[in-house]
Each structure stands twice: as C-alpha cells, then as structure tokens.
Write an enzyme that holds these catalytic residues in place. Structure first.
Site, PDB file in Angstrom:
ATOM      1  N   ASP D  30       3.257  25.085-144.284  1.00 52.95           N
ATOM      2  CA  ASP D  30       3.919  23.946-143.664  1.00 52.95           C
ATOM      3  C   ASP D  30       3.341  23.748-142.269  1.00 52.95           C
ATOM      4  O   ASP D  30       2.402  24.438-141.878  1.00 52.95           O
ATOM      5  CB  ASP D  30       5.441  24.131-143.644  1.00 52.95           C
ATOM      6  N   GLN D  31       3.896  22.827-141.515  1.00 47.83           N
ATOM      7  CA  GLN D  31       3.287  22.491-140.235  1.00 47.83           C
ATOM      8  C   GLN D  31       3.447  23.591-139.188  1.00 47.83           C
ATOM      9  O   GLN D  31       2.864  23.511-138.121  1.00 47.83           O
ATOM     10  CB  GLN D  31       3.851  21.170-139.708  1.00 47.83           C
TER      11      GLN D  31
END
Lengths: 152, 152, 152, 152
Positions: D30-31
């Site tokens: 994910d980010q």
C-alpha cells in the site's frame, strides 16, 4: 451519518458510531458465493477513514501534512453471517480507546436490507512517524479522537 | 526458468520468455467459481518481476536505488479459458519492445496441468522518476532489457 | 444518475452513460502511492453493475433467476493520470455494442474533484449458461441493453 | 515441507507445522510502502491449503466431492514487523484444534531472508454443507486432521 446513542446506554454503543454504506463488489466474492473473509478488514479500513472524516479531519492529511501513520498492531473479526454480491453493506465504526499511543477501533458490519449483523471486529493501532518510530498522537488529533470516545 | 526458443522460430516466442508458476488462491476466485478477471493483471505483474530477476536485476532496486518507476500506460488481456482454485498457473513473460522511453511486455497464462492457454495479454510502460516525470531508461537497465529482446 | 447527451453529439458519448462514484480505498493503493492498475478493472465491474441497475435490472438476478453469466472475453485500459487514496472517483459506463451474443462496454474513470480523466477502457463479454456454454441474450435483457445503445 | 518438532517441545510448535513460501506481490503493498494488513488473511488461507495438501488431501476435493465447506467463524492477526515488495515470505501453519465441528488453525508469518517474525494469527472454522448447515467433519477428514494435531 454520526448516530449518537442515548446517554443512558451502557454498552459500547454509548459512544459515537460512524456509519458508512457501499455495495458488495463482484470481485469481493469467492467461489463459495459469499464475500471472502479478508475483505472485511478492507471494509474496517473504510470505516476508519469515514470515522476520521466525520470527526473533522482526513487521515490522508495526517499522513501527508504531519507525516504520521496509524499502523495496525492487531486485527480480529468474528463472522456471523454471509454477505453476497450487490448487498448494501453498512459498516459502523467507533473508537473504543484513544490514548496517547494507542487507538482501538470497533466495527459492526450489517446488511442494510434486513439489518442482519454480518460481522464484528476490532483493530488496535499505534502511531508512527515517517521513520517508523512509535510516537504519541499530537494534541490536535487527540482532540478529534477524544470527541469520539467522550460518551463512553 | 528462461526457455530459449529455436532460432528459426519466427513468432514472438523467438525471444526470451521467462516463466513463473504459482497456485490460484481462494481469494482470487469469484462467485462464478473461477478466477476473477482483474487478477490476471496482478499475475502479469508477477511475470514482470520475474522477468527482471531472470535478466539480472530486481525491479525493487530500480525503485529504491535509482528512483525510477515503471508505470503502466496501457494493459489488455484476452481471456481464453477459466482458471480455478488451486490450479497451478504458469505465467510466461516476454519483452516485446524495449526502447528508451517505452517498454512493452507480453504475457501468456497457462494452467500447468494440461497446458491450457487461459489468457494472453500485453502491458505498455513508461519510465518516470520520483517526481513523476517521464525519463529515459538508464543505460545499465537498457542492457538488461536489450538482452530480453535481442532474439526477436 | 443517467446522463443523456444531446442527440447531435457524434461521439460515443451520444449514448447513455451511467455514472457511479465512490472513494479510493487505502487497500487499493500500492507503494508508488497511487491506485494499483488492476483495480481499474474492478472499478469497471462496479460501473457495469450500476449500468444494469440503471437500465432496469440487476445483474445478480440474471445469474440467480436465469442462470446466465456475462463473462469477460477481453479487457483493456489506458491509464492517463493517477488516482490517490481517498479521491472521489467517478466511473462512467456505456454500452458500445449490445448484440445477441456479445456485449461491449466502454468506461471512463474521472477524479470528481477536478474532473481529471484518469483512465478509459473497454470490456467485451459473451453470455454463457450454468454449464459454461455460449448462448444468446434472452429477449427481455436485449431490450434493457438496447435502451443503452439506442442513441448511438 | 513438514517440519516435525522434537517431541519434548511443549509449546504449540510441538505439533506439525506446514511451511509454504512465496514472494510479496506489488499489488499487496500500500502507499505506506508495506504489505496491506488484510493480505495476511489471504496468506493464512494459502497456509491452510498447503496444510491440507501436506496432510494428504486437497481442500478443493473436499468442496467438490463431498460438498463440504470450511467456513471462517473467527480470524485474528497480530502484526509484528512489516513485509515489503518482493520479500520472500514463509507462512507456517498448524492445527491447534481439530474437533468434530470446529477446526482452529494457527499461523506464523516470517520473512525468509532474516527469519524475522512478521505476524502471527489464528482462524477458527466450522464445517458446513452445500446448504450452509453446520455439520460434523466426516471420519476420513478427521483422520487427516488428527494427524495434524496428534503431537500436541
């Protein structure tokens, strides 16, 4: 979307619950014909995002502007009934504990149509900075979160 | 794992294809009882990672050490037959074009057991730096990729 | 939510486009900080579901009541700009071709805030029965879909 | 791949642990630059599949031939350290309890390179038939699972 419960309510629902709804995606089903169990943790995340938004800030800004990340230390889910493709789902999220270093969120997942409880769960989080070091939640966010647990 | 095709072979399979295998996850199925279509793009990504590794570098390092990102400009997939839970899947990946600014990968997805072609696809990529600006592929990577298309 | 375009409009937007909006989930981002490319195909699916609903039937019923499945034969996507966590996304879906055996949907993905086009794509589908045999779309559904392409 | 622990070992590791390895997919990040937390439940599922295979049967057959489904009643995960793209992951799975109606699996997730414990978790399952009714595990499967807990 915030549903304040009566003050005399003793259970955890005495705090602020934030509700968000969406439809089950085809991609979320599995060959058993129901929603795959890991997706409930994704739904909890949607609940957390909405909880933040309803309490006056966006988690996105917390990451971008303050370089703070709410990482997950623990997650649990009890599955009660199955969700199906295209069901409208309601995720209700509350803050069970908002301390300086730890946040605990609680969740209830319902099918909107018949108010069937599908699952309930809990996630425990710690705050870290960009370097991954545990840190305390800044005052301004503590106020936001405090509002979320004040009624407990 | 690199399977070199005979030199007289004229089709795209004359270049280097890199093969990687894995099993279908339960989470990847949908209520139709087959693998949900978006997962093939995830499988293509696994193929690209393995292609890089087999050609002497790790895409991870390209991001971390050189601050270069291979972003996707286009993706397409033609679905031929269904994949099922627990099937062993083979993704074969080749580099169809490796120019200074554009990379084109081709993919074939097979079920290992019966060598059934399940899908084939293509992705087109551009190189960007950390700021998101298009840039040319550095010489060292061009050599890696050149090795991938030399036989075409 | 159906936005009818003026009749004199020549482009594909002359047909009925159906719009649906939702927010980017944290789970949909990748380590590049943007939405991972395979998720756009999931979003296309959301667009298709909403297209059916807006045209008078639910895809869920088509599966359950008629034992018909709209399976994907081809999918493609061109990525124009990145989507980020918590962006409100608008997926616009149209039916480019609705023949007896083949359906072609077109998609445009926008960020609501600045109306930035993020991606556009197309999926081609065939109809199969429970046994997986190709079959023709029953009359009643053809009418629903015909309404979707009548203005083209 | 089955690693039998010494008989005198008292802890849960005294039973059979089944190990399976794979690499982190880009799609799973994910980010924050690490693996998104819901993916660990997908990895637990991979562990369960492999556990069954190593104990002499395929979960796929249990569904197809016997019409029995192992559904999830509870899941929990404690996250210890982050996993990154392209890390080789080892999931170790054991059966903590295999009763007539309930199965409890335990999991440990490691990064292979440095044997860092990334997460540990547990899932509780009940057996249902095609109609979704709870039922007891047939004798033949009980033997398979019994082999998994006999050393406890």
């Amino acid at each position: 979307m915030i549903q304040r419960m009566p003050a005399k309510e003793k259970t955890q629902t005495s705090s602020d619950w934030v509700s968000t709804t969406f439809r089950v995606r085809y991609a979320e089903t599995d060959q058993m014909g129901v929603v795959y169990y890991a997706n409930y943790l994704i739904w909890f995340e949607i609940g957390r995002s909405e909880f933040c938004r309803q309490h006056g800030f966006e988690y996105r800004d917390m990451e971008q502007q303050d370089g703070l990340y709410i990482i997950v230390a623990e997650a649990s889910c009890r599955y009660k009934s199955s969700a199906h493709y295209d069901d409208e789902i309601e995720v209700r999220t509350c803050l069970r504990a908002g301390r300086r270093r730890v946040l605990v969120f609680g969740y209830e997942v319902y099918r909107s149509e018949d108010h069937q409880l599908l699952a309930e769960g809990e996630t425990t989080h710690v705050i870290v900075d960009r370097a991954g070091r545990a840190c305390t939640l800044p005052e301004k966010y503590r106020e936001f979160f405090a509002a979320g647990v004040k009624a407990q």
